[in-house]
Design a protein around this motif. Structure first.
Motif, PDB file in Angstrom:
ATOM      1  N   PRO A 188      -1.879 -40.470  -0.333  1.00  0.00           N
ATOM      2  CA  PRO A 188      -2.244 -39.341  -1.155  1.00  0.00           C
ATOM      3  C   PRO A 188      -3.062 -38.272  -1.342  1.00  0.00           C
ATOM      4  O   PRO A 188      -2.987 -37.425  -1.897  1.00  0.00           O
ATOM      5  CB  PRO A 188      -2.538 -40.400  -2.540  1.00  0.00           C
ATOM      6  N   ALA A 189      -4.101 -38.513  -0.528  1.00  0.00           N
ATOM      7  CA  ALA A 189      -5.201 -37.333  -0.318  1.00  0.00           C
ATOM      8  C   ALA A 189      -4.623 -36.265   0.396  1.00  0.00           C
ATOM      9  O   ALA A 189      -5.123 -35.065   0.250  1.00  0.00           O
ATOM     10  CB  ALA A 189      -6.449 -38.096   0.493  1.00  0.00           C
ATOM     11  N   PHE A 190      -3.467 -36.354   1.103  1.00  0.00           N
ATOM     12  CA  PHE A 190      -2.770 -35.252   1.735  1.00  0.00           C
ATOM     13  C   PHE A 190      -1.884 -34.391   1.152  1.00  0.00           C
ATOM     14  O   PHE A 190      -0.750 -34.600   0.900  1.00  0.00           O
ATOM     15  CB  PHE A 190      -2.249 -35.524   3.291  1.00  0.00           C
ATOM     16  N   LYS A 191      -2.423 -33.515   0.017  1.00  0.00           N
ATOM     17  CA  LYS A 191      -1.793 -33.106  -1.113  1.00  0.00           C
ATOM     18  C   LYS A 191      -1.603 -31.573  -0.793  1.00  0.00           C
ATOM     19  O   LYS A 191      -2.304 -30.754  -0.906  1.00  0.00           O
ATOM     20  CB  LYS A 191      -2.475 -33.241  -2.337  1.00  0.00           C
ATOM     21  N   VAL A 192      -0.425 -31.086  -0.248  1.00  0.00           N
ATOM     22  CA  VAL A 192      -0.075 -29.739   0.077  1.00  0.00           C
ATOM     23  C   VAL A 192       1.336 -29.457  -0.382  1.00  0.00           C
ATOM     24  O   VAL A 192       2.116 -30.360  -0.744  1.00  0.00           O
ATOM     25  CB  VAL A 192       0.037 -29.789   1.637  1.00  0.00           C
ATOM     26  N   PRO A 193       1.637 -28.251  -0.034  1.00  0.00           N
ATOM     27  CA  PRO A 193       3.265 -27.725  -0.531  1.00  0.00           C
ATOM     28  C   PRO A 193       4.295 -28.093   0.418  1.00  0.00           C
ATOM     29  O   PRO A 193       3.973 -28.522   1.692  1.00  0.00           O
ATOM     30  CB  PRO A 193       3.088 -26.125  -0.769  1.00  0.00           C
ATOM     31  N   TRP A 194       5.374 -28.310   0.084  1.00  0.00           N
ATOM     32  CA  TRP A 194       6.492 -28.671   0.668  1.00  0.00           C
ATOM     33  C   TRP A 194       7.581 -27.522   0.267  1.00  0.00           C
ATOM     34  O   TRP A 194       7.657 -27.462  -0.833  1.00  0.00           O
ATOM     35  CB  TRP A 194       7.014 -30.177   0.227  1.00  0.00           C
ATOM     36  N   GLN A 195       8.586 -27.349   1.365  1.00  0.00           N
ATOM     37  CA  GLN A 195       9.681 -26.467   1.096  1.00  0.00           C
ATOM     38  C   GLN A 195      10.860 -27.087   1.958  1.00  0.00           C
ATOM     39  O   GLN A 195      10.667 -27.699   2.888  1.00  0.00           O
ATOM     40  CB  GLN A 195       9.477 -25.008   1.691  1.00  0.00           C
ATOM     41  N   LEU A 196      11.834 -27.516   1.103  1.00  0.00           N
ATOM     42  CA  LEU A 196      12.602 -28.487   1.542  1.00  0.00           C
ATOM     43  C   LEU A 196      14.342 -27.583   1.476  1.00  0.00           C
ATOM     44  O   LEU A 196      14.545 -26.720   0.604  1.00  0.00           O
ATOM     45  CB  LEU A 196      13.139 -29.630   0.665  1.00  0.00           C
ATOM     46  N   THR A 197      15.143 -27.740   2.519  1.00  0.00           N
ATOM     47  CA  THR A 197      16.381 -27.287   2.736  1.00  0.00           C
ATOM     48  C   THR A 197      17.333 -28.348   3.098  1.00  0.00           C
ATOM     49  O   THR A 197      17.123 -29.196   3.957  1.00  0.00           O
ATOM     50  CB  THR A 197      16.550 -26.126   3.735  1.00  0.00           C
ATOM     51  N   PHE A 198      18.741 -28.285   2.225  1.00  0.00           N
ATOM     52  CA  PHE A 198      19.311 -29.474   2.842  1.00  0.00           C
ATOM     53  C   PHE A 198      20.712 -28.909   2.886  1.00  0.00           C
ATOM     54  O   PHE A 198      21.507 -28.022   2.281  1.00  0.00           O
ATOM     55  CB  PHE A 198      19.764 -30.334   1.274  1.00  0.00           C
ATOM     56  N   HIS A 199      21.383 -29.646   4.093  1.00  0.00           N
ATOM     57  CA  HIS A 199      22.711 -29.199   4.429  1.00  0.00           C
ATOM     58  C   HIS A 199      23.686 -30.462   4.250  1.00  0.00           C
ATOM     59  O   HIS A 199      23.436 -31.531   4.613  1.00  0.00           O
ATOM     60  CB  HIS A 199      22.825 -28.921   6.068  1.00  0.00           C
ATOM     61  N   VAL A 200      24.828 -30.106   3.472  1.00  0.00           N
ATOM     62  CA  VAL A 200      25.562 -31.226   2.934  1.00  0.00           C
ATOM     63  C   VAL A 200      26.991 -30.924   3.089  1.00  0.00           C
ATOM     64  O   VAL A 200      27.372 -29.941   2.939  1.00  0.00           O
ATOM     65  CB  VAL A 200      25.098 -31.679   1.464  1.00  0.00           C
ATOM     66  N   PRO A 201      27.721 -32.089   2.972  1.00  0.00           N
ATOM     67  CA  PRO A 201      29.294 -31.789   3.079  1.00  0.00           C
ATOM     68  C   PRO A 201      29.693 -31.116   1.704  1.00  0.00           C
ATOM     69  O   PRO A 201      29.157 -31.380   0.773  1.00  0.00           O
ATOM     70  CB  PRO A 201      29.838 -33.206   3.259  1.00  0.00           C
ATOM     71  N   ALA A 202      30.943 -30.543   1.884  1.00  0.00           N
ATOM     72  CA  ALA A 202      31.617 -29.965   0.641  1.00  0.00           C
ATOM     73  C   ALA A 202      31.700 -31.020  -0.399  1.00  0.00           C
ATOM     74  O   ALA A 202      32.119 -31.995  -0.271  1.00  0.00           O
ATOM     75  CB  ALA A 202      32.956 -29.348   1.147  1.00  0.00           C
ATOM     76  N   GLY A 203      31.747 -30.563  -1.568  1.00  0.00           N
ATOM     77  CA  GLY A 203      31.667 -31.323  -2.625  1.00  0.00           C
ATOM     78  C   GLY A 203      30.579 -32.262  -3.196  1.00  0.00           C
ATOM     79  O   GLY A 203      30.519 -32.845  -4.144  1.00  0.00           O
ATOM     80  N   ASN A 204      29.364 -31.816  -2.651  1.00  0.00           N
ATOM     81  CA  ASN A 204      28.082 -32.417  -2.805  1.00  0.00           C
ATOM     82  C   ASN A 204      27.182 -31.448  -3.066  1.00  0.00           C
ATOM     83  O   ASN A 204      27.270 -30.278  -2.786  1.00  0.00           O
ATOM     84  CB  ASN A 204      27.639 -33.154  -1.567  1.00  0.00           C
ATOM     85  N   VAL A 205      26.208 -32.076  -3.920  1.00  0.00           N
ATOM     86  CA  VAL A 205      25.120 -31.023  -4.437  1.00  0.00           C
ATOM     87  C   VAL A 205      23.877 -31.834  -4.020  1.00  0.00           C
ATOM     88  O   VAL A 205      23.785 -32.997  -4.058  1.00  0.00           O
ATOM     89  CB  VAL A 205      25.114 -30.684  -6.092  1.00  0.00           C
ATOM     90  N   ALA A 206      22.754 -30.776  -3.671  1.00  0.00           N
ATOM     91  CA  ALA A 206      21.465 -31.363  -3.469  1.00  0.00           C
ATOM     92  C   ALA A 206      20.575 -30.998  -4.473  1.00  0.00           C
ATOM     93  O   ALA A 206      20.719 -29.917  -5.153  1.00  0.00           O
ATOM     94  CB  ALA A 206      20.954 -30.992  -2.132  1.00  0.00           C
ATOM     95  N   VAL A 207      19.621 -31.782  -5.081  1.00  0.00           N
ATOM     96  CA  VAL A 207      18.635 -31.776  -5.858  1.00  0.00           C
ATOM     97  C   VAL A 207      17.168 -32.260  -5.351  1.00  0.00           C
ATOM     98  O   VAL A 207      17.198 -33.321  -4.682  1.00  0.00           O
ATOM     99  CB  VAL A 207      18.953 -32.320  -7.348  1.00  0.00           C
ATOM    100  N   THR A 208      16.028 -31.687  -5.833  1.00  0.00           N
ATOM    101  CA  THR A 208      14.903 -32.058  -5.351  1.00  0.00           C
ATOM    102  C   THR A 208      13.963 -31.512  -6.508  1.00  0.00           C
ATOM    103  O   THR A 208      14.226 -31.009  -7.436  1.00  0.00           O
ATOM    104  CB  THR A 208      14.527 -31.515  -4.077  1.00  0.00           C
TER     105      THR A 208
END
Length: 920
Positions: A188-208
């Motif tokens: 928990p002490a390593f508190k830093v920004p994250w940037q995420l990208t998702f590659h997913v098959p057709a018909g799917n959605v990614a959320v974060t």
């Protein structure tokens, strides 16, 4: 992250929240493995020494950029992580966390030069990257290409669920499972920004956690979803989901009007209507209390099948789907209240835990105790009729029960091993922590306490903090030492037993207080203990009531009753049940309260009193018969919460406490005491009923029908069960589980087979879980054994069927069956072998099946079987220690109070002519 049941039931809940199973060896790689032949393997002699518990701090992350390629239909996923590093001194190896990840490629770039990094396995949890030339102080970037596994049989890390014929991927990282998805600094002490990208098959959605910034088509027909950079977050607060989701918009939330949505599996958006209605209201109430706006850019709340509760990830709060979703015609008051209270808890974490994060797991209470404490504080003004201040006292009594074990943790327990991290999520951290905060708030005053919280939040926003930081803020606001008081509750186990006696004379009236550690029969004091205890005494001052308070700083204190006007007619030394201690009245004080004070107590004080009566009987300081007589006198109390508190007194006459030949007398007592009211309530809600009636009905009908074997209720339950199997509208939604709990006591093989067949074939998860609950209610030992076979049946999800094991362990008739089933099938149920249905993390919790034993011989059998096994699994030693101490306490209570209980039951349950069962 909430515990959804009281600490008394936490053993079972803890197990189920971790239920899951590893994939077999052919599909799941070993921890942090590096099988690629393009990278030389480290020799044993040259392998760097991994950390033992915490990561070194000579290399720290400053940000993550991660791309994941995920297909919910496939177990394996691919990842590319770029981690920016701050290096404080030269180092030849970068240590981080990585578990069950296969490293394909790793390089480090510093000062424009890129070099290969050799992955090094460091036990199950640590992942090192060895360099030929040391990194120099400054900045660097670590680039890692890897693969991981989204398991079909777990609810931790990244896991897969088939819902309605569609596959989904969800995550649960708290406390230490982000390392199974990202190579990361998973503390928990390593508190830093994250940037995420998702590659997913057709018909799917990614959320974060953050808003989506773009969506692009992929050459393979899939989609790429890119998301905004997060604010500084520890790894355990990152979350994502992938699947064919539906979205239900809610009103924009908070002062910043952030976009708010309920995210559901395909086709179920309408079931989130209640969640969409109340979530913005709850966030507004929290913002008002804190005086600080919600800090994040959006507020999505996502339904996750099989999740063991809920989790507070900023921007993407996760909820067990049965808790957040319901069709209107199947909804219940209990579910709505359960969701709302849990949502208050999760959204309170947006400040306690997310905005200000603990520095290390020993201060988990800074997250969980505060969110638990905050729930009734918000609910009492947001929904006044829910009686949150009185419910809080009921929860306090449950926390004191958990704290009665010598093996119980401290609130601020030192974390010396990974075991301690797993053990931290318990009734002490949540319930005791919340009760101590309530006591402190009442001692300082609500507004002072609130300003202290706001001071703490402002100072540590977007960073990490410790208990000292919080206590310093409170002390500064209050102008007095808070640390010295709270420290005695945070840093030692157990709770005080405060004994009060009344002395009256020429000099006036006073209450004399003494304290010692509360201990149940069967537990021996580890040594002298004392607390600095805020005590407030309510008492009769003539025709009025008065209150006076003190801070008890030693073993003895005196408190003058200035307005008593002679010797008061009664005293009650725990005003509003706010103090975190058990209370005992001595001598005249006890006589006076019994004679003229009980009906003067507030509702919260009556609940506290009933809990203390039970505790005194458990300690051998009060005959159990007197406590059971009090239960009988309060059986028809008009107040729902008081009635529920009185039902806890029946624990003193638990079937495991009495001889088998006395159990019919117990059933008759329950039937005669609670049957008339239960029959009057019946199985069907009536138009115009108040909410308390609808909430009390399931509890009383279940008790009178299941424990009391009331003929009318049993016959009606069996008939309704058969009707429900044909028509799900035949039983009121809040009574389905009650119907099966009663019908299960009379189940035969034919009825059981109906349930098994229906459960295996059922496609709707909610219905299937009702059916599994029905199987878990069967009390015939032979039939229960057959039901347990479903845990090993590959046609059904073990994350659901494990409930059967713990349901069986809660009944005196089937508890030996559950224990024998575990002994015979331990390695098939949980472990690292390919055949195991569930992961090793679950194995330690299987010891809870022995918790119903109540004699030395069975205790020894449990110790013999589980001691070595629990020593090998996360959190296992403490779990077993608590199970064995519970058995010790039960055996001692039975020896000391068993005759009192049996005598009471025999006298109160004289035989009566049998009555023919009837149905309405």
């Amino acid at each position: 992250m909430p515990n959804l049941l009281r600490p008394a039931a936490l053993a079972v809940v803890t197990l189920l929240s971790a239920c899951g199973a590893r994939q077999n060896a052919s599909t799941e790689p070993p921890a942090a493995s590096a099988p690629s032949t393009s990278q030389p393997a480290a020799s044993e002699a040259s392998a760097p020494t991994p950390p033992e518990l915490r990561l070194p701090t000579d290399v720290r992350p400053s940000g993550y950029v991660v791309e994941l390629t995920l297909d919910p239909k496939v177990t394996a996923f691919q990842g590319v992580a770029d981690i920016n590093l701050d290096v404080s001194k030269p180092t030849s190896v970068v240590w981080m966390h990585g578990k069950q990840l296969t490293i394909k490629e790793a390089t480090v770039t510093q000062a424009g030069a890129t070099v290969a990094a050799r992955p090094v396995q460091g036990g199950k949890d640590f992942l090192g990257f060895a360099l030929e030339q040391p990194l120099a102080p400054g900045t660097a970037k670590l680039h890692i290409v890897y693969e991981g596994v989204a398991s079909e049989k777990e609810t931790d890390g990244a896991f897969r669920v088939n819902e309605g014929g569609d596959w989904y991927i969800y995550t649960q990282f708290e406390p230490i499972d982000a390392r199974r998805v990202f190579p990361s600094f998973d503390e928990p002490a390593f508190k830093v920004p994250w940037q995420l990208t998702f590659h997913v098959p057709a018909g799917n959605v990614a959320v974060t956690n953050t808003p989506q910034v773009s969506e692009e088509a992929r050459p393979d027909g899939g989609r790429t979803f890119r998301f905004a950079r997060t604010q500084p977050l520890p790894s355990y607060l990152i979350a994502f989901g992938v699947g064919p989701f539906d979205f239900l918009p809610a009103a924009d939330s908070g002062q910043k009007k952030v976009k708010t949505r309920i995210i559901t599996p395909r086709g179920r958006a309408a079931e989130g209507a209640y969640a969409a209605q109340v979530t913005p209201e709850i966030l507004a109430a929290l913002e008002e209390y804190f005086g600080i706006p919600y800090a994040y850019e959006k507020l999505d709340v996502i339904a996750v099948p099989l999740l063991g509760g809920a989790m507070e990830h900023p921007g993407l709060v996760t909820f067990n789907s049965r808790l957040i979703l319901s069709k209107p015609e199947e909804d219940t008051l209990g579910r709505q209240r359960g969701f709302s209270e849990t949502q208050v808890h999760e959204l309170a974490h947006q400040w306690f835990g997310n905005l200000v994060t603990m520095n290390w797991w020993d201060d988990l209470w800074l997250n969980e105790a505060f969110a638990t404490w905050m729930t009734p504080r918000i609910v009492e003004s947001w929904r006044p009729r829910w009686d949150a201040p009185v419910e809080r006292v009921l929860e306090r009594s449950g926390a004191l029960d958990a704290d009665s074990l010598l093996s119980a943790r401290k609130i601020r327990q030192p974390i010396d091993s990974a075991n301690d991290i797993h053990n931290a999520f318990d009734g002490i951290t949540y319930g005791k922590g919340a009760a101590v905060l309530t006591m402190t708030e009442e001692w300082l005053g609500r507004e002072v306490f609130r300003k202290g919280i706001q001071r703490y939040m402002r100072k540590h926003a977007n960073g990490n903090a410790t208990a000292k930081d919080f206590l310093d803020a409170l002390s500064a606001e209050a102008g007095k030492d808070v640390t010295g008081v709270m420290g005695t509750f945070l840093d030692q186990g157990g709770a005080p037993l405060v004994t009060a006696s009344l002395e009256c004379g020429a000099q006036g009236a006073k209450v004399v207080l003494t304290q010692q550690r509360y201990l149940r029969l069967g537990s021996k004091a580890p040594g002298p203990q004392s607390w600095r205890v805020p005590v407030c005494v309510d008492y009769a001052a003539g025709n009025k009531e008065a209150r006076t308070c003190t801070l008890m700083e030693g073993e003895r204190a005196e408190l003058a009753l200035a307005d008593a006007k002679g010797c008061p007619a009664w005293v009650f030394p725990n005003a509003e049940g706010a103090g975190y201690y058990r209370m005992q009245l001595a001598g005249e004080a006890a006589t006076k309260l019994a004679k003229s004070g009980l009906d003067k107590l507030s509702r919260a004080e009556r609940v506290a009193f009933l809990g203390d009566v039970r505790a005194l009987a458990m300690a051998g300081a009060l005959p159990a018969a007197e406590a059971l007589a009090l239960a009988a006198r309060t059986a028809n109390d008009k107040d729902r919460i008081v009635t529920e508190a009185s039902l806890d007194l029946l624990d003193l006459a638990s079937p495991r406490m009495i001889a088998e030949e006395t159990r019919e007398a117990r059933a008759r007592f329950v039937r005669d005491t609670y049957g008339p009211r239960a029959r009057q309530l019946g199985f069907t809600p009536r138009p115009g009923e108040d909410e308390d009636t609808r909430l009390l009905r399931p509890r009383l009908v279940r008790l009178a029908g299941r424990d009391g074997a009331d003929p009318k209720l049993v016959a009606e339950a069996r008939a309704l069960a058969d009707k429900w199997l044909k028509d799900k509208r035949a039983v009121a939604p809040e009574m389905v589980d009650v119907v099966f709990a009663i019908a299960g006591t009379q189940a035969d093989a034919a009825f059981q087979q109906k349930l098994i067949t229906a459960a295996v074939e059922e496609k709707d998860r909610k219905t299937r879980q009702h059916l599994l609950g029905a199987l878990g209610s069967i009390t015939d030992p032979a039939l229960a054994k057959q039901s347990l076979g479903l845990i090993l049946d590959k046609r059904v999800d073990p994350r659901e069927t494990m409930w059967l094991l713990f349901a069986a362990s809660q009944n005196a008739r089937t508890q030996p069956v559950a224990f024998d089933f575990v002994k015979e099938n331990y390695d098939r149920i949980a472990g690292d072998s390919p055949e195991a249905r569930l992961p090793l993390e679950v194995a330690g919790r299987m010891a809870f099946v022995a918790g119903g034993f109540c004699d030395a011989q069975k205790r020894q059998q449990a110790a013999d079987f589980f001691t070595e096994r629990n020593a090998r699994v996360p959190g296992g030693p403490r779990m077993l220690a608590q199970v064995l101490e519970n058995v010790d306490q039960c055996a001692s209570l039975k020896a000391a109070q068993g005759s009192s209980v049996e005598s009471f039951l025999s006298q109160r349950a004289a035989p009566r002519p049998p009555q023919a069962p009837t149905t309405r």
